[in-house]
Design a protein around this motif. Sequence first.
Motif, PDB file in Angstrom:
ATOM      1  N   ILE A 244      49.579  -6.140 -16.293  1.00 62.05           N
ATOM      2  CA  ILE A 244      50.481  -6.598 -17.355  1.00 62.05           C
ATOM      3  C   ILE A 244      50.254  -5.782 -18.630  1.00 62.05           C
ATOM      4  O   ILE A 244      51.203  -5.368 -19.298  1.00 62.05           O
ATOM      5  CB  ILE A 244      50.262  -8.105 -17.617  1.00 62.05           C
ATOM      6  CG1 ILE A 244      50.695  -8.922 -16.395  1.00 62.05           C
ATOM      7  CG2 ILE A 244      51.030  -8.560 -18.860  1.00 62.05           C
ATOM      8  CD1 ILE A 244      50.233 -10.369 -16.429  1.00 62.05           C
ATOM      9  N   THR A 245      48.995  -5.537 -18.952  1.00 61.24           N
ATOM     10  CA  THR A 245      48.675  -4.752 -20.149  1.00 61.24           C
ATOM     11  C   THR A 245      49.193  -3.322 -20.016  1.00 61.24           C
ATOM     12  O   THR A 245      49.752  -2.764 -20.971  1.00 61.24           O
ATOM     13  CB  THR A 245      47.160  -4.745 -20.382  1.00 61.24           C
ATOM     14  OG1 THR A 245      46.704  -6.098 -20.537  1.00 61.24           O
ATOM     15  CG2 THR A 245      46.797  -3.948 -21.628  1.00 61.24           C
ATOM     16  N   THR A 246      49.018  -2.715 -18.854  1.00 59.79           N
ATOM     17  CA  THR A 246      49.506  -1.349 -18.631  1.00 59.79           C
ATOM     18  C   THR A 246      51.019  -1.279 -18.797  1.00 59.79           C
ATOM     19  O   THR A 246      51.545  -0.328 -19.397  1.00 59.79           O
ATOM     20  CB  THR A 246      49.095  -0.852 -17.233  1.00 59.79           C
ATOM     21  OG1 THR A 246      47.667  -0.896 -17.114  1.00 59.79           O
ATOM     22  CG2 THR A 246      49.574   0.565 -16.986  1.00 59.79           C
ATOM     23  N   ALA A 247      51.716  -2.276 -18.286  1.00 61.71           N
ATOM     24  CA  ALA A 247      53.177  -2.302 -18.415  1.00 61.71           C
ATOM     25  C   ALA A 247      53.597  -2.406 -19.884  1.00 61.71           C
ATOM     26  O   ALA A 247      54.553  -1.749 -20.321  1.00 61.71           O
ATOM     27  CB  ALA A 247      53.753  -3.468 -17.617  1.00 61.71           C
ATOM     28  N   ARG A 248      52.887  -3.214 -20.641  1.00 54.97           N
ATOM     29  CA  ARG A 248      53.222  -3.360 -22.066  1.00 54.97           C
ATOM     30  C   ARG A 248      52.949  -2.071 -22.833  1.00 54.97           C
ATOM     31  O   ARG A 248      53.714  -1.704 -23.742  1.00 54.97           O
ATOM     32  CB  ARG A 248      52.441  -4.524 -22.661  1.00 54.97           C
ATOM     33  CG  ARG A 248      52.817  -5.892 -22.091  1.00 54.97           C
ATOM     34  CD  ARG A 248      52.178  -7.028 -22.873  1.00 54.97           C
ATOM     35  NE  ARG A 248      52.670  -7.066 -24.256  1.00 54.97           N
ATOM     36  CZ  ARG A 248      52.283  -7.982 -25.139  1.00 54.97           C
ATOM     37  NH1 ARG A 248      51.402  -8.911 -24.787  1.00 54.97           N
ATOM     38  NH2 ARG A 248      52.769  -7.960 -26.366  1.00 54.97           N
ATOM     39  N   ILE A 249      51.878  -1.378 -22.485  1.00 49.69           N
ATOM     40  CA  ILE A 249      51.596  -0.086 -23.114  1.00 49.69           C
ATOM     41  C   ILE A 249      52.694   0.911 -22.772  1.00 49.69           C
ATOM     42  O   ILE A 249      53.144   1.681 -23.628  1.00 49.69           O
ATOM     43  CB  ILE A 249      50.215   0.425 -22.658  1.00 49.69           C
ATOM     44  CG1 ILE A 249      49.107  -0.425 -23.303  1.00 49.69           C
ATOM     45  CG2 ILE A 249      50.035   1.908 -23.010  1.00 49.69           C
ATOM     46  CD1 ILE A 249      47.725  -0.172 -22.744  1.00 49.69           C
ATOM     47  N   PHE A 250      53.144   0.904 -21.523  1.00 50.30           N
ATOM     48  CA  PHE A 250      54.230   1.799 -21.122  1.00 50.30           C
ATOM     49  C   PHE A 250      55.477   1.562 -21.974  1.00 50.30           C
ATOM     50  O   PHE A 250      56.154   2.510 -22.378  1.00 50.30           O
ATOM     51  CB  PHE A 250      54.564   1.584 -19.642  1.00 50.30           C
ATOM     52  CG  PHE A 250      55.704   2.425 -19.146  1.00 50.30           C
ATOM     53  CD1 PHE A 250      55.485   3.690 -18.631  1.00 50.30           C
ATOM     54  CD2 PHE A 250      57.012   1.952 -19.194  1.00 50.30           C
ATOM     55  CE1 PHE A 250      56.541   4.469 -18.182  1.00 50.30           C
ATOM     56  CE2 PHE A 250      58.068   2.720 -18.755  1.00 50.30           C
ATOM     57  CZ  PHE A 250      57.832   3.989 -18.247  1.00 50.30           C
ATOM     58  N   LEU A 251      55.780   0.308 -22.254  1.00 47.48           N
ATOM     59  CA  LEU A 251      56.946   0.003 -23.096  1.00 47.48           C
ATOM     60  C   LEU A 251      56.795   0.630 -24.480  1.00 47.48           C
ATOM     61  O   LEU A 251      57.772   1.127 -25.054  1.00 47.48           O
ATOM     62  CB  LEU A 251      57.137  -1.509 -23.213  1.00 47.48           C
ATOM     63  CG  LEU A 251      57.612  -2.241 -21.953  1.00 47.48           C
ATOM     64  CD1 LEU A 251      57.728  -3.741 -22.237  1.00 47.48           C
ATOM     65  CD2 LEU A 251      58.949  -1.704 -21.455  1.00 47.48           C
TER      66      LEU A 251
END
Length: 279
Positions: A244-251
């Motif tokens: 979830i954290t990786t996805a938010r960083i990608f955004l």
Amino acid sequence: MNILRHVDLTRVFFVDIETVPGHATHAELPEAMQPLWQKFCDKRHARELADGLSHADLFAHGGLYAEFGKIVCISVGMFRYLKDETLEFRVKSFADDDECEVLRGFADMLGARRPYGSRLYGATTSIKDRDKVDHRNDPFFLCAHNGREFDYGYLGRRMLICGQAIPPMLDMAGHKSWDLPHLIDTMELWKFGDNKGTISLPLLAGVFGIPSPKDDIDGAQVAQVYWQDKNLKRIVQYCEKDVITTARIFLHYAGQKELWPAVQLTQVSWPTTPKNINI
């Protein structure tokens, strides 16, 4: 980031793996493997040995190496639009004491999906019909933090050891890094070409004001939680937080951070039924 301009958010698999030593203790390592571990440590951990640690002590770090470790959990997340146009981020985990089952479930989920690019077998950069329902022949991406240095290669090596057919998305042996544009790495992107730009996931999250995923355990504790506490569910929860954290960083990288507050977060309960392999 201009480098992400061609990436369709709904075609990215966000991935994290959790690994542990293949055996609970050095003493349980098969006899034939013990001298191999000793030679490996002599080269890789000469400084620690000089400081007084033994080969048995260093086996606690065996999970870092695909030759001596195993994967106990793979968590995967993916964005998709629901019928009401709500953006959902759906997270699913494959976790089991039997590593080959974990890898089989993950490989079956990836299936024959084609990697974005032109060098790998089956790779493509074109989307022929954006209105179609079945997008499995479209180009897809994998995204992980430090994935190019750890997750992607580890997955491929352990699939070979388990005799698992390697899906096209991970079948990159023998290729140069520039042949693999479908492998997104949030750590590598943060470097901006600077080899000194290594950064941990919690620190990168903190820079962007994202809650730390390490609010329970961290990577150094996973082996203890698995072998001593026998709490695989806790490892699954930890692994999903990283995804979830990786996805938010990608955004943030993609200039789409404003999407997250309205995202519907769905975490598929674990364990799931064997037939339900799709995310």
